[in-house]
Design an enzyme around this catalytic site. Structure first.
Site, PDB file in Angstrom:
ATOM      1  N   PRO A  53       0.798  -1.233   0.000  1.00 42.40           N
ATOM      2  CA  PRO A  53       0.000   0.000   0.000  1.00 42.40           C
ATOM      3  C   PRO A  53       0.829   1.281   0.000  1.00 42.40           C
ATOM      4  O   PRO A  53       1.848   1.386   0.693  1.00 42.40           O
ATOM      5  CB  PRO A  53      -0.816  -0.133   1.294  1.00 42.40           C
ATOM      6  CG  PRO A  53      -0.973  -1.609   1.479  1.00 42.40           C
ATOM      7  CD  PRO A  53       0.329  -2.195   1.013  1.00 42.40           C
ATOM      8  N   CYS A  54       0.353   2.256  -0.780  1.00 40.14           N
ATOM      9  CA  CYS A  54       1.073   3.513  -0.976  1.00 40.14           C
ATOM     10  C   CYS A  54       0.757   4.618   0.029  1.00 40.14           C
ATOM     11  O   CYS A  54       1.614   5.466   0.287  1.00 40.14           O
ATOM     12  CB  CYS A  54       0.790   4.049  -2.384  1.00 40.14           C
ATOM     13  SG  CYS A  54       1.257   2.918  -3.703  1.00 40.14           S
TER      14      CYS A  54
END
Length: 455
Positions: free
Chosen positions: A93-94
Site C-alpha cells: 500500500p502507498c
C-alpha cells in the site's frame, strides 16, 4: 548454474497483487505465479479470471493461485509453503508514504513494507521486488530506507532503490514509482536496472483516438481533441475507499488533464456520442475506464493474425466489477510494461545471464548518518556529540539538520530523550515502530477498525 536450472520455469509469489498490473508484467517476463494475495475481492476476481482467460491457467490453477484477504493474516495463506521461491514481489500500500496523504509511514496501519522485508527473510527468495510511490524516496523516509537495506543485508541480500518513470518504458503517463530490488549475492552480481526506451510514448490523443471515436463523436471533433491532447497523462490516481468516487486526481492533476482536453471530474460510462459538445467551462470529454486502462499500460487490441510479435495484445486484460471499483483497480496498479522490464532484468540475474558486475558493497552505505550513528551506539548522544562524531567520519551536519533528522526518526522509531544534569538532552534510538508481524502491534486493531475503508 546448470542448463536445466536456467531453462526451468521461474516462479513468483506476489503480495498485494491488486488487479494484476505487476502480475501480467511478470508473467510476460517469464515468471509463473505460485500464489498472488489480494485484499480486495473485486480485484482478486479480476486477477483470477485473467489468469485463466489471458494467461492460460486452468480453472483450478487460477483458483489455487489467488488468495483473497489480508496478506498478513496467516489464515489467508501460508508463506512457509513457498520457501526458496525465485521471486517475492508486490506493490504494498502507498498511502503511508504518499505526498498526498499524511506520510504516517510506520504508524499507518496500511504500511506493509517492513513486513514484506521480514517476509523475504523468512521465505528466502532468490530476489525481492517491491514498488511504491515517489514519496518513499523523500528525506522524510531516509532512516526507514536505511533500516530496510540494513535488514536485507542481515538476511544475505544486496538491495538498491531506484526511481523509475513509466513514460520511459512506453507508458503514456508521467508515473514515477520508487522501486526496491534485492537479490542474493550470487544473483546480484548479474543484475542491471532496465534500460529506458529511447523513443517517446504516444501522446494521450494518439493513444486514445480510436476509443474516443467509438461512440460516434464527429470526426472533426475527435481530430480537434487529438490535436489538443498532445502530451502524456499525469499520474493516474486510483485512490481508496476512504475518498469518494472515481476521478482523475487532485487539483494539480485536474489542471494538467484540462490542458489535454479532458474533464477529470469523473469517469464516463462511454465515449462521446455524435453531436456531443463540451458544456461551458468544461475542457472536454471524460475518459472511460477502458481509456484509463490504456494510459496505465494495458492494451485491449488484439495482435494481427499470424503476427510473430504480440506487442499490441501483450498486455490485454479484462476488468470485473462496477465502474468505481474497476477504476480503482486500474488506477492503483503497477503499469504492466514497467513490471515486465523489471521482471526481465531480474530473470536474467537469477539465470546468471550476461556479464558479471563488480558489486559495490553497500552494507556501509549511509542514507541517514544520524540513524546509523545512533543505531551503532549503546549510549545516548547529545546533538553536539552527534555532530562531533559524524565530523570524524567526514560527514558535516549542522544543528538544524540533525534536529530535522531526529524529528523524522521519531515518526518511525522509538527515540528516547534523556535530560542530563546540565539540562542538555541526549538521544537514543529504540525499536522500529513498523508492523513486521508482531502479535501485539496496533496494526491489528486499526486494520480491523478501518477494514471496510481499506483497499
Amino acid at each position: 548454474m546448470t542448463d536445466s536450472e536456467r531453462d526451468r520455469q521461474l516462479e513468483v509469489v506476489e503480495i498485494c497483487a491488486g488487479a494484476g498490473g505487476q502480475t501480467l508484467g511478470l508473467e510476460r517476463a517469464g515468471f509463473r505465479h505460485r500464489v498472488a494475495v489480494e485484499l480486495d475481492k473485486n480485484a482478486a476476481y479480476t486477477l483470477q479470471c485473467n489468469l485463466q482467460e489471458v494467461l492460460g491457467y486452468s480453472e483450478q490453477e487460477a483458483t489455487d493461485a489467488v488468495a483473497v484477504g489480508d496478506v498478513a493474516n496467516p489464515s489467508v495463506w501460508t508463506p512457509t509453503e513457498h520457501k526458496d521461491v525465485d521471486l517475492l514481489a508486490g506493490g504494498v500500500p502507498c498511502p503511508p508514504f504518499s505526498i498526498a496523504g499524511k506520510q504516517l509511514g510506520a504508524n499507518d496501519e496500511r504500511d506493509l513494507f517492513a513486513w514484506a522485508v521480514k517476509l523475504c527473510g523468512e521465505i528466502r527468495p532468490k530476489a525481492l521486488l517491491l514498488e511504491n510511490v515517489r514519496g518513499l524516496s523523500a528525506n522524510r523516509f531516509t532512516a526507514y530506507r536505511q533500516h530496510v537495506l540494513d535488514r536485507l543485508h542481515e538476511y544475505g541480500y544486496i538491495g538498491d532503490w531506484k526511481l523509475l518513470h513509466a513514460n520511459k518504458f512506453g507508458v503514456s503517463q508521467l508515473r514515477p514509482r520508487f522501486v526496491l530490488v534485492a537479490l542474493k549475492r550470487e544473483f546480484a552480481e548479474y543484475f542491471e536496472w532496465p534500460t529506458p526506451h529511447e523513443e517517446a510514448p504516444p501522446t494521450v490523443g494518439e493513444l486514445l483516438e480510436d476509443l474516443m471515436a467509438s461512440g460516434g463523436w464527429d470526426e472533426d471533433q475527435v481530430a480537434a481533441w487529438v490535436k489538443k491532447a498532445d502530451g502524456i497523462a499525469p499520474t493516474i490516481v486510483g485512490g481508496s475507499k476512504r475518498h469518494g468516487g472515481a476521478d482523475l486526481g487532485p487539483t494539480r492533476a485536474k489542471r494538467a488533464w484540462a490542458d489535454l482536453g479532458v474533464d477529470a471530474m469523473g469517469v464516463a460510462n462511454g465515449a462521446p456520442e455524435k453531436g456531443w459538445r463540451a458544456p461551458e467551462g468544461v475542457p472536454g470529454p471524460k475518459l472511460t475506464t477502458a481509456m484509463v486502462a490504456r494510459i496505465q499500460g494495458w492494451h485491449d487490441i488484439e495482435p494481427p493474425e499470424g503476427s510473430d510479435s504480440p506487442a499490441e495484445g501483450e498486455f490485454r486484460w479484462r476488468f470485473h466489477g462496477r465502474k468505481t471499483s474497476v477504476y480503482r483497480q486500474i488506477g492503483n496498479a503497477f503499469p504492466p510494461p514497467v513490471a515486465k522490464a523489471l521482471g526481465v532484468a531480474i530473470r536474467k540475474a537469477i539465470r546468471q545471464e550476461g556479464e558479471r558486475q563488480t558489486l559495490v558493497e553497500n552494507t556501509d552505505r549511509v542514507l541517514d548518518p544520524v540513524y546509523k550513528l545512533l543505531r551503532g551506539n549503546s549510549r545516548a548522544l547529545t546533538i553536539d556529540q552527534i555532530i562531533e562524531k559524524l565530523a570524524k567520519t567526514g560527514t558535516l551536519l549542522e544543528q538544524p539538520d540533525v534536529e530535522r533528522r531526529l524529528n523524522h526518526l521519531g515518526h518511525d522509531f522509538t527515540v528516547t530523550m534523556t535530560a542530563r544534569s546540565s539540562g542538555v538532552i541526549a538521544y537514543s534510538l529504540g525499536e522500529f515502530k513498523a508492523f513486521t508481524g508482531q502479535d501485539d502491534h496496533q496494526r491489528h486493531h486499526l486494520f480491523t477498525q478501518h477494514r471496510a475503508k481499506i483497499s
